[in-house]
Design a protein around this motif. Structure first.
Motif, PDB file in Angstrom:
ATOM      1  N   ALA A 141      -8.217   1.967   3.840  1.00  0.00           N
ATOM      2  CA  ALA A 141      -9.203   2.517   2.896  1.00  0.00           C
ATOM      3  C   ALA A 141      -8.560   3.158   1.679  1.00  0.00           C
ATOM      4  O   ALA A 141      -9.242   3.746   0.863  1.00  0.00           O
ATOM      5  CB  ALA A 141     -10.162   3.492   3.574  1.00  0.00           C
ATOM      6  N   HIS A 142      -7.240   3.027   1.518  1.00  0.00           N
ATOM      7  CA  HIS A 142      -6.594   3.532   0.310  1.00  0.00           C
ATOM      8  C   HIS A 142      -6.844   2.533  -0.816  1.00  0.00           C
ATOM      9  O   HIS A 142      -6.705   1.328  -0.630  1.00  0.00           O
ATOM     10  CB  HIS A 142      -5.088   3.721   0.541  1.00  0.00           C
ATOM     11  N   GLN A 143      -7.228   3.024  -1.970  1.00  0.00           N
ATOM     12  CA  GLN A 143      -7.550   2.168  -3.110  1.00  0.00           C
ATOM     13  C   GLN A 143      -6.861   2.704  -4.355  1.00  0.00           C
ATOM     14  O   GLN A 143      -6.813   3.911  -4.565  1.00  0.00           O
ATOM     15  CB  GLN A 143      -9.073   2.158  -3.310  1.00  0.00           C
ATOM     16  N   ARG A 164      -7.662  -2.540  -2.605  1.00  0.00           N
ATOM     17  CA  ARG A 164      -7.996  -1.656  -1.497  1.00  0.00           C
ATOM     18  C   ARG A 164      -7.373  -2.210  -0.229  1.00  0.00           C
ATOM     19  O   ARG A 164      -7.449  -3.403   0.044  1.00  0.00           O
ATOM     20  CB  ARG A 164      -9.511  -1.557  -1.353  1.00  0.00           C
ATOM     21  N   CYS A 165      -6.776  -1.332   0.537  1.00  0.00           N
ATOM     22  CA  CYS A 165      -6.112  -1.691   1.785  1.00  0.00           C
ATOM     23  C   CYS A 165      -7.066  -1.467   2.952  1.00  0.00           C
ATOM     24  O   CYS A 165      -8.059  -0.745   2.833  1.00  0.00           O
ATOM     25  CB  CYS A 165      -4.866  -0.807   1.931  1.00  0.00           C
ATOM     26  N   TRP A 192      -5.831  -7.845   1.514  1.00  0.00           N
ATOM     27  CA  TRP A 192      -6.380  -6.901   0.553  1.00  0.00           C
ATOM     28  C   TRP A 192      -7.849  -7.156   0.243  1.00  0.00           C
ATOM     29  O   TRP A 192      -8.340  -8.255   0.400  1.00  0.00           O
ATOM     30  CB  TRP A 192      -5.621  -7.005  -0.775  1.00  0.00           C
ATOM     31  N   TYR A 242     -12.723  -2.782   5.330  1.00  0.00           N
ATOM     32  CA  TYR A 242     -11.785  -2.072   4.467  1.00  0.00           C
ATOM     33  C   TYR A 242     -12.190  -0.607   4.301  1.00  0.00           C
ATOM     34  O   TYR A 242     -11.887   0.024   3.306  1.00  0.00           O
ATOM     35  CB  TYR A 242     -11.685  -2.753   3.094  1.00  0.00           C
ATOM     36  N   ASP A 243     -12.862  -0.071   5.302  1.00  0.00           N
ATOM     37  CA  ASP A 243     -13.316   1.317   5.262  1.00  0.00           C
ATOM     38  C   ASP A 243     -12.433   2.238   6.093  1.00  0.00           C
ATOM     39  O   ASP A 243     -12.737   3.407   6.273  1.00  0.00           O
ATOM     40  CB  ASP A 243     -14.759   1.418   5.740  1.00  0.00           C
ATOM     41  N   CYS A 273       0.854  -1.181   0.000  1.00  0.00           N
ATOM     42  CA  CYS A 273       0.000   0.000   0.000  1.00  0.00           C
ATOM     43  C   CYS A 273       0.893   1.236   0.000  1.00  0.00           C
ATOM     44  O   CYS A 273       1.747   1.385   0.885  1.00  0.00           O
ATOM     45  CB  CYS A 273      -0.914   0.015   1.221  1.00  0.00           C
ATOM     46  N   ALA A 285     -17.047  -2.530   1.646  1.00  0.00           N
ATOM     47  CA  ALA A 285     -15.827  -2.151   2.370  1.00  0.00           C
ATOM     48  C   ALA A 285     -16.099  -2.027   3.861  1.00  0.00           C
ATOM     49  O   ALA A 285     -15.301  -2.468   4.691  1.00  0.00           O
ATOM     50  CB  ALA A 285     -15.270  -0.844   1.813  1.00  0.00           C
ATOM     51  N   SER A 300      -8.825  -3.123  -9.106  1.00  0.00           N
ATOM     52  CA  SER A 300      -8.311  -2.223  -8.076  1.00  0.00           C
ATOM     53  C   SER A 300      -7.989  -3.033  -6.839  1.00  0.00           C
ATOM     54  O   SER A 300      -8.578  -4.090  -6.593  1.00  0.00           O
ATOM     55  CB  SER A 300      -9.345  -1.160  -7.706  1.00  0.00           C
TER      56      SER A 300
END
Length: 127
Positions: A81-83, A77-78, A65, A117-118, A56, A112, A75
């Motif tokens: 919440a970074h995508q 997403r971490c 992930w 993952y939010d 990330c 998410a 895509s």
């Protein structure tokens, strides 16, 4: 000119979908034949692309992930919440990552949030 096209397109939406944001989102994420075009799965292990470990760029995480397939765009997403889009991954790569089972959610944000993952579990690795 562009705004006129947008108004015309909005005017053509079914009455219920135009009134309800959730129904509108569901309509937008389905193809005309009813197939969902946005799919997501979790992947707890590391991902290597061409031998390079995916990290990330925001928090430095190396595993755990959420992998998202929106039509042919993949895509990652971490938990922070970074995508970001991974242009090196294909739909076939996504299919290889899919876990057995799964659950449908009304939106990517709902998915998410439901699986952590939010951003609420940022910095956390789950077993």
């Amino acid at each position: 000119m562009l705004s006129e096209d947008l108004r015309l397109r909005r005017a053509l939406l079914p009455e219920t979908a135009a009134d309800d944001p959730l129904l509108r989102l569901q309509e937008e994420t389905r193809l005309g034949d009813g197939i969902i075009r946005l799919r997501a799965t979790t992947h707890p292990e590391e991902i290597r692309i061409g031998g390079v470990l995916v990290m990330c760029p925001h928090c430095g995480a190396r595993r755990d992930w959420m992998v998202i397939c929106d039509r042919s765009e993949i895509s990652i997403r971490c938990r922070c919440a970074h995508q970001w889009v991974e242009p090196e991954l294909t739909h076939a790569d996504y299919e290889a990552l899919i876990d057995v089972g799964g659950r449908d959610y009304p939106s990517l944000e709902a998915a998410a949030q439901a699986v952590g993952y939010d951003g609420t579990l940022a910095g956390t690795y789950l077993p």
